[in-house]
Design a protein around this motif. Structure first.
Motif, PDB file in Angstrom:
ATOM      1  N   ILE A  12       0.839  -1.210   0.000  1.00  0.00           N
ATOM      2  CA  ILE A  12       0.000   0.000   0.000  1.00  0.00           C
ATOM      3  C   ILE A  12       0.866   1.250   0.000  1.00  0.00           C
ATOM      4  CG2 ILE A  12      -1.746   1.278   1.299  1.00  0.00           C
ATOM      5  CD1 ILE A  12      -2.827  -1.363   2.308  1.00  0.00           C
ATOM      6  N   LEU A  13       1.944   1.238   0.794  1.00  0.00           N
ATOM      7  CA  LEU A  13       2.823   2.411   0.844  1.00  0.00           C
ATOM      8  C   LEU A  13       3.406   2.720  -0.532  1.00  0.00           C
ATOM      9  CD1 LEU A  13       4.770   1.845   4.191  1.00  0.00           C
ATOM     10  CD2 LEU A  13       3.114   3.651   3.693  1.00  0.00           C
ATOM     11  N   THR A  14       3.817   1.699  -1.244  1.00  0.00           N
ATOM     12  CA  THR A  14       4.394   1.917  -2.574  1.00  0.00           C
ATOM     13  C   THR A  14       3.396   2.598  -3.502  1.00  0.00           C
ATOM     14  OG1 THR A  14       5.814  -0.038  -2.287  1.00  0.00           O
ATOM     15  CG2 THR A  14       5.488   0.784  -4.532  1.00  0.00           C
ATOM     16  N   LYS A  15       2.152   2.147  -3.482  1.00  0.00           N
ATOM     17  CA  LYS A  15       1.122   2.760  -4.331  1.00  0.00           C
ATOM     18  C   LYS A  15       0.806   4.181  -3.898  1.00  0.00           C
ATOM     19  CE  LYS A  15      -1.127  -1.589  -5.602  1.00  0.00           C
ATOM     20  NZ  LYS A  15      -2.385  -2.377  -5.598  1.00  0.00           N
ATOM     21  N   VAL A  16       0.741   4.410  -2.577  1.00  0.00           N
ATOM     22  CA  VAL A  16       0.440   5.759  -2.074  1.00  0.00           C
ATOM     23  C   VAL A  16       1.531   6.727  -2.485  1.00  0.00           C
ATOM     24  CG1 VAL A  16       0.198   7.147   0.017  1.00  0.00           C
ATOM     25  CG2 VAL A  16      -0.994   4.965  -0.151  1.00  0.00           C
ATOM     26  N   TRP A  17       2.794   6.342  -2.316  1.00  0.00           N
ATOM     27  CA  TRP A  17       3.886   7.243  -2.660  1.00  0.00           C
ATOM     28  C   TRP A  17       3.908   7.548  -4.154  1.00  0.00           C
ATOM     29  CZ3 TRP A  17       7.852   4.030   0.618  1.00  0.00           C
ATOM     30  CH2 TRP A  17       7.628   4.292   1.978  1.00  0.00           C
ATOM     31  N   CYS A  18       3.628   6.549  -4.957  1.00  0.00           N
ATOM     32  CA  CYS A  18       3.599   6.766  -6.403  1.00  0.00           C
ATOM     33  C   CYS A  18       2.506   7.767  -6.775  1.00  0.00           C
ATOM     34  CB  CYS A  18       3.390   5.436  -7.120  1.00  0.00           C
ATOM     35  SG  CYS A  18       3.394   5.563  -8.927  1.00  0.00           S
ATOM     36  N   ARG A  19       1.311   7.608  -6.201  1.00  0.00           N
ATOM     37  CA  ARG A  19       0.216   8.525  -6.505  1.00  0.00           C
ATOM     38  C   ARG A  19       0.486   9.927  -5.962  1.00  0.00           C
ATOM     39  NH1 ARG A  19      -4.751   5.803  -7.159  1.00  0.00           N
ATOM     40  NH2 ARG A  19      -5.737   7.871  -7.056  1.00  0.00           N
ATOM     41  N   GLN A  20       1.117  10.019  -4.811  1.00  0.00           N
ATOM     42  CA  GLN A  20       1.421  11.333  -4.249  1.00  0.00           C
ATOM     43  C   GLN A  20       2.452  12.071  -5.093  1.00  0.00           C
ATOM     44  OE1 GLN A  20       2.606  10.484  -0.209  1.00  0.00           O
ATOM     45  NE2 GLN A  20       0.481  10.556   0.573  1.00  0.00           N
ATOM     46  N   ASP A  21       3.474  11.341  -5.571  1.00  0.00           N
ATOM     47  CA  ASP A  21       4.479  11.982  -6.425  1.00  0.00           C
ATOM     48  C   ASP A  21       3.852  12.485  -7.721  1.00  0.00           C
ATOM     49  OD1 ASP A  21       6.352  11.441  -4.501  1.00  0.00           O
ATOM     50  OD2 ASP A  21       7.127   9.634  -5.486  1.00  0.00           O
ATOM     51  N   GLU A  22       2.974  11.714  -8.296  1.00  0.00           N
ATOM     52  CA  GLU A  22       2.282  12.146  -9.512  1.00  0.00           C
ATOM     53  C   GLU A  22       1.421  13.374  -9.238  1.00  0.00           C
ATOM     54  OE1 GLU A  22       0.048   8.855 -10.890  1.00  0.00           O
ATOM     55  OE2 GLU A  22       1.802   7.661 -11.517  1.00  0.00           O
ATOM     56  N   HIS A  23       0.763  13.394  -8.104  1.00  0.00           N
ATOM     57  CA  HIS A  23      -0.096  14.524  -7.757  1.00  0.00           C
ATOM     58  C   HIS A  23       0.722  15.807  -7.594  1.00  0.00           C
ATOM     59  CE1 HIS A  23      -3.326  16.771  -5.736  1.00  0.00           C
ATOM     60  NE2 HIS A  23      -2.389  17.157  -4.878  1.00  0.00           N
ATOM     61  N   LEU A  24       1.877  15.720  -6.914  1.00  0.00           N
ATOM     62  CA  LEU A  24       2.698  16.905  -6.686  1.00  0.00           C
ATOM     63  C   LEU A  24       3.289  17.453  -7.983  1.00  0.00           C
ATOM     64  CD1 LEU A  24       4.581  15.799  -3.434  1.00  0.00           C
ATOM     65  CD2 LEU A  24       2.709  17.458  -3.619  1.00  0.00           C
ATOM     66  N   LEU A  25       3.448  16.594  -8.988  1.00  0.00           N
ATOM     67  CA  LEU A  25       4.056  17.033 -10.252  1.00  0.00           C
ATOM     68  C   LEU A  25       3.024  17.530 -11.267  1.00  0.00           C
ATOM     69  CD1 LEU A  25       6.753  14.229 -10.767  1.00  0.00           C
ATOM     70  CD2 LEU A  25       7.122  16.590 -10.017  1.00  0.00           C
ATOM     71  N   THR A  26       1.796  17.023 -11.179  1.00  0.00           N
ATOM     72  CA  THR A  26       0.847  17.292 -12.267  1.00  0.00           C
ATOM     73  C   THR A  26      -0.330  18.170 -11.887  1.00  0.00           C
ATOM     74  OG1 THR A  26      -0.361  15.257 -11.755  1.00  0.00           O
ATOM     75  CG2 THR A  26       1.422  15.103 -13.374  1.00  0.00           C
ATOM     76  N   THR A  27      -0.749  18.185 -10.651  1.00  0.00           N
ATOM     77  CA  THR A  27      -1.970  18.928 -10.312  1.00  0.00           C
ATOM     78  C   THR A  27      -1.815  19.617  -8.974  1.00  0.00           C
ATOM     79  OG1 THR A  27      -4.353  18.755  -9.954  1.00  0.00           O
ATOM     80  CG2 THR A  27      -3.018  16.922  -9.192  1.00  0.00           C
ATOM     81  N   ARG A  28      -2.587  20.687  -8.800  1.00  0.00           N
ATOM     82  CA  ARG A  28      -2.583  21.431  -7.544  1.00  0.00           C
ATOM     83  C   ARG A  28      -3.993  21.620  -6.980  1.00  0.00           C
ATOM     84  NH1 ARG A  28       1.847  20.274  -8.238  1.00  0.00           N
ATOM     85  NH2 ARG A  28       3.757  21.501  -8.129  1.00  0.00           N
ATOM     86  N   GLY A  29      -5.013  21.365  -7.746  1.00  0.00           N
ATOM     87  CA  GLY A  29      -6.366  21.674  -7.294  1.00  0.00           C
ATOM     88  C   GLY A  29      -7.031  20.560  -6.518  1.00  0.00           C
ATOM     89  N   ASP A  30      -6.758  19.309  -6.860  1.00  0.00           N
ATOM     90  CA  ASP A  30      -7.426  18.186  -6.208  1.00  0.00           C
ATOM     91  C   ASP A  30      -6.764  17.853  -4.871  1.00  0.00           C
ATOM     92  OD1 ASP A  30      -9.046  18.010  -8.419  1.00  0.00           O
ATOM     93  OD2 ASP A  30      -7.734  16.547  -9.434  1.00  0.00           O
ATOM     94  N   PRO A  31      -7.513  17.188  -3.981  1.00  0.00           N
ATOM     95  CA  PRO A  31      -6.902  16.770  -2.715  1.00  0.00           C
ATOM     96  C   PRO A  31      -5.776  15.781  -2.966  1.00  0.00           C
ATOM     97  CG  PRO A  31      -9.300  16.637  -2.602  1.00  0.00           C
ATOM     98  CD  PRO A  31      -8.946  16.896  -4.035  1.00  0.00           C
TER      99      PRO A  31
END
Length: 734
Positions: free
Chosen positions: A697-716
């Motif tokens: 689960i940690l691996t998936k969470v970190w991957c999604r968080q890194d993508e979020h920080l690089l691509t979007t700012r509006g969504d949670p």
């Protein structure tokens, strides 16, 4: 008093007089060979009768003037030998204990023949049964554990649950001191009803899908419903499900390793499944293990018949836990040994499931009723096996059945014993920590719980609040799905400064009430204060209800504004309590530096820091960047905990809960690597499935968080809650 003694008639004769004095009813001085009384009166003394003496092997000289008498044998030596042989043959398997148990079992059998004696060897009971067999009564009173209930009629309530007088419990100090002194021949566990993969069983409809954990606990249902309704709402009532079950007997290949597996469970498994490296005696060693040893002896070399299915379920559950531990961390060069232990684990687990299912069906009521503690012990150990082996769906079923049994048989008692309380503590730990990571509810089912919240904010009378608290001390027959908040006036359930009364403390199995309870045993069992577990429970419950509010609002439901205000007020007070508790532990550690150096103290720091992160994630949905300081405190505590344990220490590594909660918020590479190092080390020590689940689960969470920080700012920012819901996973770290 003195006058009465002087006026009392004195004995005019003595025992052992001569035949003449006894016939003439005069006092004899017993002088031999002729008494003085006879010589004085000039009458012949007829002598003394023979005395009864025990026979001795030696032939000593007889006293001068005396004669030796012997006890007359009623039977010849041959007759006595024949009677002894016949008596030993009539004993059940040559065992006195087994014969007594068989007499008791036959005397309670409702289907036995009305004629004939009930006798095994020299033991028998009086049978007052008339020749005309009376029909069975509809109402059966269970004097020890059970509710006074009709079968399957309604339960009359707590007042009629027992005819036993209420006996005051001992003081908290005596309870704590006696934990290690409890006798080993106790009552076992039980529980768990029916697993979803058991062929031929009526399983929960909501568990038919592989990853569906959305179990409807039937909030509006009552314990008074008929068993036939279990097909529609199987978890809404407390009656165990009825199904035809055939238990497969254990093979000699399984039982020949039982002694080794029981010893391995004691020496290796128990220290490692404890959530905190505490080093004290655990309930597994005080209750489950001795019960399993007795059950093993009864079923093997003692040959005792009639061992309850609940006891056998506990025995095979322990063997399964021990075997799966060996299978998960075997010697690298013996792959075939790994396969063997894995096969034994699966076989014993299946036997344990079969026996507990039969126990719930046939041993919960009636003359063959198993002990409540036996059933609850079996339920707890099977839940633990499901957690160790990663069978999350089975663990959910076992926990629900455990609660059903606890409410039906445990909380209905007027006096809850110390052993039962220990088992309740084990269940509470498993349930609350397990529920903290369960986010797969169908939140739409709990809409009605929001309306009372809006109405409760209008009343602030302290007297009424006290009345509500007294009322809630009574056992609640409904199963708890963690989707409702108790509506108490002025939110008194969050007043941590008041102590709980004994009734509320014993029956608050899910720690709704965060007030302190002086007689709690969590500190002695797990090394943690009950307040920590209560705060986890309330955070989980409040987060679930707030999620229900969001789902209802998004669905266009009409909701009261007062309900949302009540939830926010509870959130503020809960936040203050968690922060105050954190500061209190920090100050306590500063004043006691020796306690701080112990492994369990570091693990408690990690749990406390993870509780803060858990609150801000579930309740406030705070951005991960704000939580990095708390993540650092958890990482430091975990590393110090591992470093403080000696190389040969059998305890540890402890629960993965703080590593998972903190790791999901780590956003830098250094923090993530530190979390992974601790998980890898813990997995190498124990090999349990929870550590692999946390890593995935940690691996998936970190991957999604890194993508979020690089691509979007509006969504949670994505969190572990999103990943768990998407993958339909229930991570278990208890």
């Amino acid at each position: 008093m003195a006058g009465s003694k002087r006026g009392r008639a004195r004995r005019s004769h003595v025992l052992g007089g001569c035949t003449t004095c006894r016939r003439r009813h005069v006092k004899c001085d017993q002088k031999r060979p002729a008494c003085r009384t006879c010589r004085t009166l000039g009458v012949p003394c007829e002598g003394f009768s023979d005395q009864v003496l025990w026979m001795r092997g030696d032939e000593g000289e007889v006293a001068e003037g005396g004669r030796r008498g012997t006890r007359r044998h009623l039977y010849t030596e041959q007759s006595r030998l024949s009677m002894s042989t016949a008596l030993s043959k009539n004993l059940l398997l040559g065992s006195i204990d087994a014969s007594l148990a068989e007499v008791d079992l036959r005397s309670r059998d409702p289907d036995r023949e009305p004629e004939g004696d009930i006798a095994i060897g020299p033991f028998a009971v009086l049978d007052f049964t008339t020749t005309a067999r009376q029909p069975k009564a509809d109402v059966v009173i269970y004097q020890e554990d059970e509710l006074t209930s009709a079968e399957p009629g309604p339960v009359q309530g707590p007042a009629s649950s027992t005819i036993e007088e209420q006996i005051p419990d001992p003081s908290p100090a005596s309870i704590i001191d006696s934990l290690s002194q409890m006798d080993d021949f106790l009552h076992w566990s039980d529980l768990l009803s029916f697993s979803p993969d058991q062929a031929g069983l009526t399983t929960y409809p909501t568990l038919s899908m592989p990853n569906d954990f959305s179990i409807d606990l039937g909030n509006e249902m009552s314990v008074f419903q008929d068993v036939q309704n279990t097909q529609e709402e199987p978890t809404g009532i407390l009656n165990p499900q009825q199904a035809s079950i055939e238990v497969v007997s254990a093979t000699p290949d399984i039982l020949k390793d039982a002694q080794f597996l029981l010893r391995h469970f004691q020496d290796v498994v128990i220290p490692q499944i404890m959530a905190i490296p505490f080093g004290e005696k655990s309930p597994w060693k005080i209750l489950n293990l001795p019960a399993a040893v007795v059950a093993f002896g009864d079923t093997t070399f003692l040959g005792t018949s009639g061992v309850s299915h609940a006891r056998l379920a506990n025995l095979y559950g322990i063997l399964a836990c021990s075997a799966i531990d060996l299978a998960l961390k075997p010697p690298t060069e013996l792959v075939e040994l790994t396969e063997r232990w894995d096969r034994i684990a699966n076989q014993t687990y299946q036997l344990a499931k079969d026996h507990i299912q039969v126990s719930l069906q046939q041993e919960t009521h009636g003359p063959n009723k198993a002990k409540y503690k036996d059933q609850l012990m079996a339920a707890n150990i099977l839940t633990q096996y499901a957690i160790l082996s990663g069978q999350q769906q089975h663990a959910r079923c076992f926990l629900i059945d455990a609660e059903r049994l606890l409410r039906l048989r445990g909380l209905s008692k007027k006096r809850i014993s110390k052993k039962a309380r220990l088992l309740h503590h084990v269940y509470t730990w498993l349930r609350i920590v397990g529920e903290s990571t369960f986010v797969l509810h169908d939140y739409s089912l709990s809409y009605p719980c929001l309306e009372p919240l809006g109405q409760s904010s209008r009343s602030h009378t302290s007297r009424e609040g006290s009345s509500n608290l007294a009322t809630q001390a009574e056992p609640n027959p409904r199963l708890d799905d963690f989707l409702r908040l108790e509506s108490q006036n002025s939110d008194n359930d969050l007043n941590i400064d008041e102590p709980k009364d004994r009734g509320k403390g014993f029956h608050d199995i899910h720690l709704h009430d965060s007030r302190s309870f002086p007689e709690t045993l969590y500190k002695q069992i797990y090394g943690i204060p009950e307040t920590w577990l209560s705060l986890v429970s309330q955070t989980t419950r409040l987060a679930n209800v707030m999620a229900t509010f969001v789902v209802a609002r998004n669905a266009g439901k009409s909701l009261r504004l007062e309900a949302w205000e009540t939830l926010q007020r509870r959130a503020f007070r809960l936040e203050n309590m968690i922060c105050s508790f954190n500061l209190g532990l920090t100050k306590g550690a500063q004043t006691d530096p020796q306690a701080k150096s112990k492994p369990h103290a570091f693990m408690l720091d990690a749990l406390n820091g993870a509780l803060l992160i858990f609150f801000y994630r579930r309740i406030r949905d705070t951005h991960s960047a704000v939580l990095q300081g708390h993540v650092d405190s958890v990482i430091t505590a975990l590393e110090e905990c591992s470093a403080s344990m000696s190389k040969g220490d059998p305890t540890g590594p402890g629960t993965a809960w703080p590593a998972f909660i903190a790791g999901c918020e780590a956003i830098t590479s250094n923090r993530r690597e530190a979390i992974m190092r601790w998980l890898d080390h813990a997995s190498s020590v124990s090999g349990y499935a929870s550590f692999d689940t946390a890593r995935g689960i940690l691996t998936k969470v970190w991957c999604r968080q890194d993508e979020h920080l690089l691509t979007t700012r509006g969504d949670p920012m994505p969190s572990w809650i999103d990943i768990v819901k998407e993958d339909q996973i229930w991570p278990l770290f208890c």
